[in-house]
Motif scaffolding. Structure first.
Motif, mmCIF file in Angstrom:
data_model
loop_
_atom_site.group_PDB
_atom_site.id
_atom_site.type_symbol
_atom_site.label_atom_id
_atom_site.label_comp_id
_atom_site.label_asym_id
_atom_site.label_seq_id
_atom_site.Cartn_x
_atom_site.Cartn_y
_atom_site.Cartn_z
ATOM 1 N N GLN A 132 1.661 -1.927 4.556
ATOM 2 C CA GLN A 132 1.147 -0.399 4.549
ATOM 3 C C GLN A 132 1.643 0.210 2.945
ATOM 4 N N THR B 179 -2.683 8.085 11.547
ATOM 5 C CA THR B 179 -2.351 7.493 10.052
ATOM 6 C C THR B 179 -3.470 7.130 9.676
ATOM 7 N N ALA B 180 -4.349 6.425 10.318
ATOM 8 C CA ALA B 180 -5.344 5.497 9.715
ATOM 9 C C ALA B 180 -6.617 6.492 9.230
ATOM 10 N N SER C 169 -1.866 0.622 9.580
ATOM 11 C CA SER C 169 -1.298 1.742 9.804
ATOM 12 C C SER C 169 -0.783 1.791 11.207
ATOM 13 N N ARG D 291 -5.341 7.769 6.263
ATOM 14 C CA ARG D 291 -5.471 6.908 4.954
ATOM 15 C C ARG D 291 -6.979 6.826 4.706
ATOM 16 N N GLN E 263 4.263 -1.773 8.522
ATOM 17 C CA GLN E 263 4.884 -1.009 7.369
ATOM 18 C C GLN E 263 5.144 -1.488 6.253
#
Length: 339
Positions: free
Chosen positions: A209, A92-93, A87, A96, A206
């Motif tokens: 990801q 963002t982590a 991430s 997720r 990315q």
């Protein structure tokens, strides 16, 4: 009458591998139940809870859960761990982690709640299912999850809360988490300063990801069937084999369902009880064959076969090898790996 809706949750198999790694590192005898789940993609939360309690009894370690969590590696979290590590930033982590937490523990929701200048992160697990150990390792794993992706000088928790009573000394906990730790709180939870959310993650990728997102979404779509029926049934058959009670009616009784109801569920999965029993027998047979101290006759009895020849015929049908051939091949691979 209970049904599969009473399902209490499953745990990602990587956490079973974490317990195995801990036992090996600390030279603790491997519990038999831990050996049996090593090849499972998922296993019941109840088994996770019981294994922690068994390790506590074996070691007498007062901070066992925190010690185990310290050995956490990304691989123990599976695709969710790799999603987090790729991430762009901590926000963002966490997103997720929230979106795919069922891949790590499926059964009860993860709650992420913003309040003032902090973020509250907690599992909502029924009190009847949890112990001090399950509470502590859940929180310690979240802590180590963050700890892997941020430098110590960047990362500072606001507080840790535990719902159980405080031990005689809380100094070790505060040193471990690097923040105030409170006990007998409403929830067991991690409290994170919102200010850390923008911090970047060094391993951000990315492209990776996006690939992992597709894989995680696919795995998540499979959970309702695989966890509520297949994994629970597998655990019941394992227990039945250990107790010599593995007929359809006996396993259905373990699951608190009618035999016909269990058969209908299996038909919907395109399988039969006999096929599932043989799959589990093979899984357990492989674990037993890795132990050179168990004779083939002993393994036959442990798998519920009336005689060794019946086990040998079944094993050849499953693997196209005799048990002796499989054991010899495994010993050779182990030797070559050691060299």
């Amino acid at each position: 009458m209970h049904t599969f809706k009473d399902y209490t949750g499953s745990v990602y198999g990587g956490l079973g591998h974490l317990l195995w790694a801990y036992c090996q590192a600390k030279q603790i005898p491997i519990p038999s139940k831990l050996a049996l789940i090593q090849d499972l993609e998922r296993f019941d939360f109840i088994i996770w809870r019981d294994l922690l309690s068994e390790l506590q009894a074996l070691t007498g370690h007062s901070h066992l859960a925190l010690d185990i969590a310290s050995m956490l590696e990304t691989k123990h979290l599976g695709v969710m761990g790799y999603l987090a590590s790729s991430s762009a930033n901590i926000e963002t982590a966490i997103r997720r982690y929230y979106d795919f937490h069922r891949l790590l523990y499926d059964g009860n929701p993860l709650v992420v709640e913003a309040k003032d200048d902090v973020l509250l992160i907690r599992w909502e697990v029924p009190e009847a299912l949890v112990t001090n150990l399950t509470n502590e390792i859940a929180i310690a794993l979240v802590f180590q999850f963050f700890n892997r992706y941020l430098r110590p000088d960047q990362f500072q928790l606001a507080e840790i809360h535990f719902s159980h009573a405080a031990p005689k000394s809380t100094v070790f906990y505060e040193k471990y988490f690097g923040c105030p730790v409170k006990f007998q709180q409403t929830y067991s939870q991690v409290i994170v300063p919102i200010s850390i959310l923008a911090l970047p993650i060094d391993q951000a990728d990315q492209t990776l990801q996006q690939l992992l997102l597709q894989q995680a979404q696919h795995l998540l779509s499979q959970l309702p069937n695989s966890t509520q029926l297949d994994q629970r049934l597998q655990s019941a058959i394992l227990t039945g084999l250990q107790q010599g009670e593995f007929q359809l009616e006996q396993v259905a009784e373990q699951l608190n369902v009618r035999p016909r109801q269990l058969q209908r569920h299996l038909q919907q999965q395109g399988t039969t009880f006999s096929e599932r029993l043989q799959e589990v027998r093979l899984l357990v047979a492989v674990q037993y064959l890795r132990d050179p101290h168990l004779s083939l006759n002993e393994i036959s009895l442990l798998l519920g076969f009336s005689e060794q020849s019946a086990f040998q015929r079944a094993f050849r049908k499953w693997t196209q090898m005799t048990p002796k051939q499989w054991r010899k091949q495994y010993a050779l691979k182990a030797h070559l790996t050691a060299v």
